[in-house]
Design an enzyme around this catalytic site. Structure first.
Site, short mmCIF file in Angstrom:
data_model
loop_
_atom_site.label_atom_id
_atom_site.label_comp_id
_atom_site.label_asym_id
_atom_site.label_seq_id
_atom_site.Cartn_x
_atom_site.Cartn_y
_atom_site.Cartn_z
N GLY A 278 0.79 -1.23 0.00
CA GLY A 278 0.00 0.00 0.00
C GLY A 278 0.82 1.27 0.00
O GLY A 278 0.32 2.32 0.43
N ASN B 5 -5.22 2.32 -13.34
CA ASN B 5 -4.29 1.40 -12.70
C ASN B 5 -2.87 1.95 -12.85
O ASN B 5 -2.57 2.70 -13.78
CB ASN B 5 -4.37 0.03 -13.38
CG ASN B 5 -3.48 -1.01 -12.73
OD1 ASN B 5 -3.39 -1.08 -11.50
ND2 ASN B 5 -2.81 -1.81 -13.54
N HIS C 54 1.18 0.58 -13.06
CA HIS C 54 1.92 -0.65 -13.36
C HIS C 54 3.42 -0.33 -13.42
O HIS C 54 3.82 0.66 -14.05
CB HIS C 54 1.45 -1.24 -14.69
CG HIS C 54 2.04 -2.58 -14.96
ND1 HIS C 54 1.57 -3.74 -14.34
CD2 HIS C 54 3.08 -2.96 -15.74
CE1 HIS C 54 2.31 -4.76 -14.77
NE2 HIS C 54 3.22 -4.31 -15.60
N ASN D 168 1.64 3.02 -2.57
CA ASN D 168 0.97 3.95 -3.49
C ASN D 168 -0.29 4.53 -2.86
O ASN D 168 -0.58 5.72 -3.02
CB ASN D 168 0.65 3.27 -4.82
CG ASN D 168 1.86 3.23 -5.72
OD1 ASN D 168 2.25 4.24 -6.29
ND2 ASN D 168 2.48 2.07 -5.83
N MET E 277 -4.27 -6.87 -6.88
CA MET E 277 -3.72 -7.98 -7.63
C MET E 277 -4.77 -8.98 -8.12
O MET E 277 -4.47 -10.15 -8.31
CB MET E 277 -2.65 -8.69 -6.79
CG MET E 277 -1.42 -7.81 -6.59
SD MET E 277 -0.73 -7.26 -8.18
CE MET E 277 0.68 -6.30 -7.65
N ARG E 278 -5.99 -8.50 -8.32
CA ARG E 278 -7.04 -9.33 -8.92
C ARG E 278 -7.45 -8.72 -10.25
O ARG E 278 -7.37 -7.49 -10.41
CB ARG E 278 -8.27 -9.35 -8.03
CG ARG E 278 -8.02 -9.92 -6.67
CD ARG E 278 -8.51 -11.34 -6.61
NE ARG E 278 -8.24 -11.92 -5.31
CZ ARG E 278 -8.53 -13.18 -5.02
NH1 ARG E 278 -9.07 -13.97 -5.92
NH2 ARG E 278 -8.28 -13.67 -3.84
C1 GAR Z 1 3.21 -1.16 -7.42
O1 GAR Z 1 4.53 -1.15 -7.86
C2 GAR Z 1 2.27 -1.25 -8.59
O2 GAR Z 1 2.77 -0.63 -9.74
C3 GAR Z 1 2.17 -2.74 -8.80
O3 GAR Z 1 2.12 -3.27 -7.52
C4 GAR Z 1 2.90 -2.44 -6.65
C5 GAR Z 1 2.08 -2.18 -5.42
O4 GAR Z 1 2.88 -1.59 -4.44
N1 GAR Z 1 1.02 -3.09 -9.57
C6 GAR Z 1 1.03 -4.10 -10.42
O5 GAR Z 1 1.99 -4.82 -10.60
C7 GAR Z 1 -0.26 -4.29 -11.17
N2 GAR Z 1 -0.13 -5.26 -12.18
P1 GAR Z 1 2.21 -0.89 -3.19
O6 GAR Z 1 1.24 -1.91 -2.57
O7 GAR Z 1 3.34 -0.61 -2.27
O8 GAR Z 1 1.49 0.34 -3.68
#
Ligand code: GAR
Length: 194
Positions: A12, A105, A107, A14, A88-89
């Site tokens: 979390g 989203n 990425h 972000n 992640m779903r």
């Molecule tokens: C982030 O780096 C985001 O870009 C990625 O998961 C991480 C979550 O980090 N998302 C993906 O890979 C989506 N396919 P966080 O929980 O510390 O925000």
């Protein structure tokens, strides 16, 4: 005031960046949605008095899980923007149609390179000379929606993965709040015009 929700499944960071930048501007999400009750994103939401809606996928179909969430969200009123931040779903087309064109989203790769849940590892392990991040609208594919913004940097071949990873996250934490703020302001402006 435009209304939004954040979806997260993990650490979390972000989500935290979004709250730290936007909350002082009076822009707080209606709720955090998570499929992982014990994740740090949920703890951070609770500590910051942000309502948490848990999605339970166990023993039911994806559509049933999503329908339960839609019922819960309805009680919060009109959601104008859905912000996926490490969720992640994969959401079903049915769910996406409930928020047409308003799910975004983040990425950790330069899409269309390295989509999917291992995007960061795939990107770091590649021979790509440039690394970076993508913020995009969500469509029915996996990380295939229209790109809003990307930011890249040239990789130093000697730089260790943890340092590259930190750079990627730092870009995410700076850019995502700005993009979300821009979209929320657009909703607020058109509301004011109506
Ligand atoms: C982030 O780096 C985001 O870009 C990625 O998961 C991480 C979550 O980090 N998302 C993906 O890979 C989506 N396919 P966080 O929980 O510390 O925000």
């Amino acid at each position: 005031m435009a209304s939004w929700v954040v979806f997260a499944s993990g650490t979390g960071t972000n989500f935290r960046a979004l709250i730290e930048v936007l909350s002082p501007l009076g822009k707080r999400p209606l709720a955090l949605v998570s499929d992982v009750p014990a994740c740090s994103a949920v703890t951070y939401a609770k500590d910051n008095k942000i309502p948490v809606l848990l999605m339970n996928y166990q023993g039911i179909t994806r559509m049933q899980a999503e329908n339960k969430l839609l019922d819960q969200l309805e009680r919060f009123g009109n959601v104008q923007l859905v912000v996926l931040a490490g969720f992640m779903r994969v959401l079903s087309p049915y769910f996406l149609n409930s928020f047409p064109g308003t799910i975004i989203n983040i990425h950790p790769s330069l899409l269309p390179r390295h989509p999917g849940r291992n995007g960061l590892a795939d990107s770091l392990g590649s021979q790509d000379e440039e690394l970076g991040i993508t913020i995009h609208y969500v469509d029915e594919g996996v990380d295939t929606g229209k790109i809003i913004v990307q930011e890249s940097f040239v990789r130093d071949a000697q730089e260790p993965f943890d340092s590259l990873e930190a750079k990627i996250h730092a870009i995410e934490h700076r850019l995502y709040p700005q993009v979300v703020l821009g979209l929320l302001n657009r909703f607020d402006t058109s509301e004011a015009l109506n």
